[in-house]
Design a protein around this motif. Structure first.
Motif, PDB file in Angstrom:
ATOM      1  N   VAL A 132       0.936  -5.699   7.566  1.00  0.00           N
ATOM      2  CA  VAL A 132       1.115  -4.242   7.467  1.00  0.00           C
ATOM      3  C   VAL A 132      -0.254  -3.593   7.249  1.00  0.00           C
ATOM      4  N   GLY A 133      -1.060  -4.195   6.362  1.00  0.00           N
ATOM      5  CA  GLY A 133      -2.420  -3.696   6.150  1.00  0.00           C
ATOM      6  C   GLY A 133      -2.461  -2.369   5.415  1.00  0.00           C
ATOM      7  N   CYS A 134      -1.951  -2.339   4.178  1.00  0.00           N
ATOM      8  CA  CYS A 134      -1.887  -1.079   3.425  1.00  0.00           C
ATOM      9  C   CYS A 134      -3.247  -0.681   2.862  1.00  0.00           C
ATOM     10  N   LYS A 162       2.574  -7.544  -4.192  1.00  0.00           N
ATOM     11  CA  LYS A 162       1.461  -8.404  -3.774  1.00  0.00           C
ATOM     12  C   LYS A 162       0.176  -7.588  -3.693  1.00  0.00           C
ATOM     13  N   GLY A 163       0.286  -6.398  -3.095  1.00  0.00           N
ATOM     14  CA  GLY A 163      -0.900  -5.549  -2.937  1.00  0.00           C
ATOM     15  C   GLY A 163      -1.561  -5.253  -4.273  1.00  0.00           C
ATOM     16  N   CYS A 168      -5.393  -3.911   1.906  1.00  0.00           N
ATOM     17  CA  CYS A 168      -4.781  -5.115   1.342  1.00  0.00           C
ATOM     18  C   CYS A 168      -5.003  -6.312   2.271  1.00  0.00           C
ATOM     19  N   VAL A 221       6.933  -5.556   3.084  1.00  0.00           N
ATOM     20  CA  VAL A 221       7.658  -4.632   2.210  1.00  0.00           C
ATOM     21  C   VAL A 221       7.407  -3.154   2.545  1.00  0.00           C
ATOM     22  N   VAL A 222       6.161  -2.812   2.780  1.00  0.00           N
ATOM     23  CA  VAL A 222       5.868  -1.390   3.009  1.00  0.00           C
ATOM     24  C   VAL A 222       6.368  -0.948   4.394  1.00  0.00           C
ATOM     25  N   VAL A 272       2.518   0.740  -2.064  1.00  0.00           N
ATOM     26  CA  VAL A 272       2.093  -0.671  -1.948  1.00  0.00           C
ATOM     27  C   VAL A 272       3.174  -1.545  -2.568  1.00  0.00           C
ATOM     28  N   CYS A 273       3.138  -2.831  -2.255  1.00  0.00           N
ATOM     29  CA  CYS A 273       4.121  -3.734  -2.862  1.00  0.00           C
ATOM     30  C   CYS A 273       3.450  -4.524  -3.976  1.00  0.00           C
ATOM     31  N   TYR A 301      -3.120  -9.190   2.270  1.00  0.00           N
ATOM     32  CA  TYR A 301      -1.996 -10.124   2.216  1.00  0.00           C
ATOM     33  C   TYR A 301      -1.185 -10.208   3.499  1.00  0.00           C
ATOM     34  N   CYS A 302      -0.784  -9.048   4.046  1.00  0.00           N
ATOM     35  CA  CYS A 302       0.123  -9.178   5.192  1.00  0.00           C
ATOM     36  C   CYS A 302      -0.257  -8.243   6.324  1.00  0.00           C
TER      37      CYS A 302
HETATM   38 FE1  SF4 Z   1      -0.226  -5.711   1.057  1.00  0.00          FE
HETATM   39 FE2  SF4 Z   1       2.362  -5.399   0.479  1.00  0.00          FE
HETATM   40 FE3  SF4 Z   1       1.145  -3.677   2.119  1.00  0.00          FE
HETATM   41 FE4  SF4 Z   1       1.632  -6.172   2.936  1.00  0.00          FE
HETATM   42  S1  SF4 Z   1       3.171  -4.616   2.439  1.00  0.00           S
HETATM   43  S2  SF4 Z   1      -0.282  -5.038   3.199  1.00  0.00           S
HETATM   44  S3  SF4 Z   1       1.337  -7.318   1.041  1.00  0.00           S
HETATM   45  S4  SF4 Z   1       0.691  -3.995  -0.060  1.00  0.00           S
END
Ligand code: SF4
Length: 671
Positions: free
Chosen positions: A11-13, A38-39, A6, A167-168, A35-36, A8-9
């Protein structure tokens, strides 16, 4: 099926893509399939009506945009670079960039144009943490990993809201709670994270140092410190002790706005739990004393020896997906490359590696310093890449006026609806997430590969490719002859051998292997060789609350703070488009405490004016007890928010003080 990560943030899912949908990668260790919103929305944001798909030029801000081929704008940029004093050129990058994009932009700016004015929007995010880690531990290195939560007994979250912003990671916190880990949240807002905490401390804005010093004093008074660790691994304890003992305990507690009983519950938790992690983000970093706030947290870990062992340590959470990669490459104006500075030896090493003689020994201008240079007429060219400084820099009126003085503003972006586009002369279309490949480092040093999922939109180019073309047109063809991100990664990976004692050990990684298995750099650092300081000891720094932020007064009696909200991302150029699917929260509002609202005659839904010394915004009011009295909260997704914020900066990290703005509120229209 393609595996990616991902964008977005921090955390890097891990994600899986099968041509129809995007789901969490069950095999990826960071998120194990979770995942959240956004992902999963990444796919939708690739082809929105707001994509920038062609290059555009115009003479001035009032002229119409003209659609052109790539040749013309690249020639205009190159001619401008050739005619300008390198010190009057700025490149402003983004934590959204991949490491390869960062590497080429940094190499071009610092190595070949000869300007160190190459900074990144990570300056607004965690520059204070970078300086804090360097001062205390000798290196910009996060000594905690997410998996440490499995061994942690107490997590102290201060100035962060992972339930909405990471979030994750927040899900991992909840999992660890099920196994007995306790959570304390220290925040002026009762956030979604506070809702699941074992203890919530509604601290007064600006009192973090007072609180952390009070804890340090108590640890010393109760002899709950690790004398052996202090003796063997820490510099400066005696000096620190003399100074901290003079701090007035009663006054410190009073400034925090907390009761003695609340403080005692916190200390009891601290004493009862063996392994402790502190986690923070913008609530501490975005401050006129952001570095000091980081040091005050790190001090607690040094006093108690709760660092460099499983389940312990100070954990700065990064906001953006590749803020860490940018730091490593050298994307901050205050570093040259691979964590090296501008000392003679570092310049020699890097010059020899890049085969150049153009590197300046002048430390570069940071983001807001570029604005100050523009005000003085000392910025001829600004290249903005994948970020939106008109939106996110503080004191927007001042920033807009400064932009009007820059001869040429170039915006490289994947989306066309940024606020900075209104102040650009050239716009170049870049590929977004999913149309390109390369690597990124998440907040716990995990390096992963983002994959290309679809062909790229016809006239778009990868960011590294745009900087490569500029380098070639400037005549540096042999230094910029990249055809593929893999070549750039391999060059960068070799360069990491130049890092101090080879600590940035990406040279042990393999680009292709990252597809299957992430690489974690620096795993053995500190544990094997001690801290990366001359005597291998960390340093305690005595910190006091200098109260340098804006203070409330009769005209502006409220303290305005800012922050992220769930499922939205920064300027909403991406997430705003899919907000109909993520509609549980509005993008723009102001929160006010119910007792203050009563005094002001405000109800939820009323339109109110929020005023600071810099500007006024009309917003919809949300009356709630989730915010402290005399405090207001506006989310950063409100596009005009920075017409209100102060441009006070931390004197070391140059990070703005977004979270202490003296404000007033007035009802305009009742609902
Ligand atoms: Fe993407 Fe959400 Fe994971 Fe952040 S927490 S990397 S936005 S899926």
């Amino acid at each position: 099926m393609i595996r990616s990560v991902c964008g977005y943030c921090g955390v890097g899912c891990g994600l899986e893509f099968d041509e129809k949908k995007l789901v969490g990668d069950l095999t990826y260790p960071i998120n194990e399939g979770v995942v959240c919103a956004k992902g999963v929305s990444e796919l939708m944001t690739m082809q929105t009506p707001t994509r920038l798909l062609r290059p555009y030029v115009r003479k001035d801000f009032n002229s119409a945009w003209e659609k052109v081929s790539w040749e013309l704008p690249l020639d205009l940029i190159v001619n401008k670079i050739k005619k300008s004093d390198p010190q009057k050129i700025g490149i402003y990058l983004s934590g959204q960039l991949l490491t390869e994009d960062y590497y080429v932009a940094n190499k071009l700016g610092k190595g070949f144009i000869g300007t160190n004015n190459v900074d990144t929007n990570s300056r607004m995010c965690m520059a204070s943490a970078v300086v804090g880690y360097e001062k205390a531990l000798g290196l910009d290195y996060v000594p905690v990993r997410m998996e440490d939560l499995n061994r942690c007994n107490l997590l102290i979250i201060i100035g962060a809201n992972p339930a909405e912003a990471h979030v994750v990671f927040s899900n991992r916190i909840k999992q660890a709670k099920k196994s007995g880990m306790k959570v304390v949240v220290i925040d002026p807002r009762y956030t979604e994270t506070a809702a699941y905490a074992d203890l919530y401390l509604p601290i007064r804005p600006g009192a973090d140092i007072d609180f952390l010093n009070l804890v340090a004093l108590r640890l010393i008074t109760d002899n709950h410190i690790d004398h052996q660790f202090l003796e063997n691994s820490v510099n400066g304890y005696d000096t620190y002790l003399k100074k901290i003992k003079k701090q007035p305990k009663t006054k410190l507690l009073k400034r925090t706005g907390l009761t003695k009983a609340q403080f005692e519950v916190f200390m009891k938790l601290f004493y009862e739990n063996e392994n402790i992690i502190s986690a923070w983000t913008m609530g501490l970093n975005q401050s006129v004393q952001g570095v000091d706030k980081n040091l005050a947290v790190i001090n607690l870990h040094l006093l108690t020896g709760k660092i460099n062992s499983p389940g312990n340590g100070p954990f700065s959470l990064t906001g953006q997906p590749n803020a860490m990669g940018g730091r490593e490459v050298g994307g901050l104006a205050t570093t040259l490359a691979v964590h090296l500075g501008f000392d003679t030896e570092s310049i020699q090493k890097v010059s020899s590696f890049w085969q150049t003689d153009k590197i300046s020994d002048q430390v570069g201008l940071t983001a807001f310093e570029m604005i100050e240079a523009a005000e003085r007429g000392e910025l001829d060219l600004l290249i903005i890449c994948h970020t939106d400084p008109i939106y996110h820099l503080p004191n927007r009126k001042r920033v807009e006026a400064a932009f009007e003085k820059i001869d040429m503003v170039v915006e490289i972006n994947a989306y066309e609806d940024s606020e900075s586009a209104k102040f650009a002369h050239i716009r170049l279309p870049a590929t977004p997430w999913g149309e390109k490949e390369g690597t990124q480092t998440n907040m716990d040093r995990t390096v992963t590969k983002q994959e290309k999922l679809t062909r790229r939109s016809i006239d778009c180019k990868d960011d590294w490719e745009i900087f490569t073309l500029i380098g070639q047109k400037l005549g540096f063809s042999s230094a910029f002859d990249y055809q593929h991100p893999k070549e750039i990664f391999n060059e960068y990976k070799e360069m990491t051998r130049l890092s101090r004692k080879g600590h940035l050990n990406l040279y042990e990684s393999d680009y292709d292997a990252l597809r299957e298995k992430p690489f974690i750099w620096g795993e053995k650092l500190y544990k094997e060789q001690g801290f990366l300081t001359p005597n291998h000891k960390a340093s305690l720094h005595f910190i006091e609350n200098l109260r340098l932020s804006e203070t409330t007064n009769l005209k502006y009696p409220y303290m305005l703070i800012t922050g992220r909200i769930k499922d939205q991302w920064h300027s909403t150029t991406k997430t705003g488009v899919v907000r109909q699917l993520l509609r549980h929260k509005k993008l723009s509002f102001v929160e006010i405490n119910s007792s203050d609202a009563k005094v002001e005659g405000i109800k939820s839904g009323d339109i109110v004016d929020v005023m600071t010394a810099r500007g006024t915004l009309s917003l919809s009011a949300v009356v709630t007890d989730a915010i402290r009295e005399k405090t207001l909260f506006i989310p950063v997704t409100e596009r005009k928010i920075n017409y209100l914020t102060t441009d006070l900066l931390d004197h070391e990290s140059k990070q703005p003080d977004y979270n202490q703005n003296a404000a007033a509120i007035l009802k305009r229209i009742s609902t």
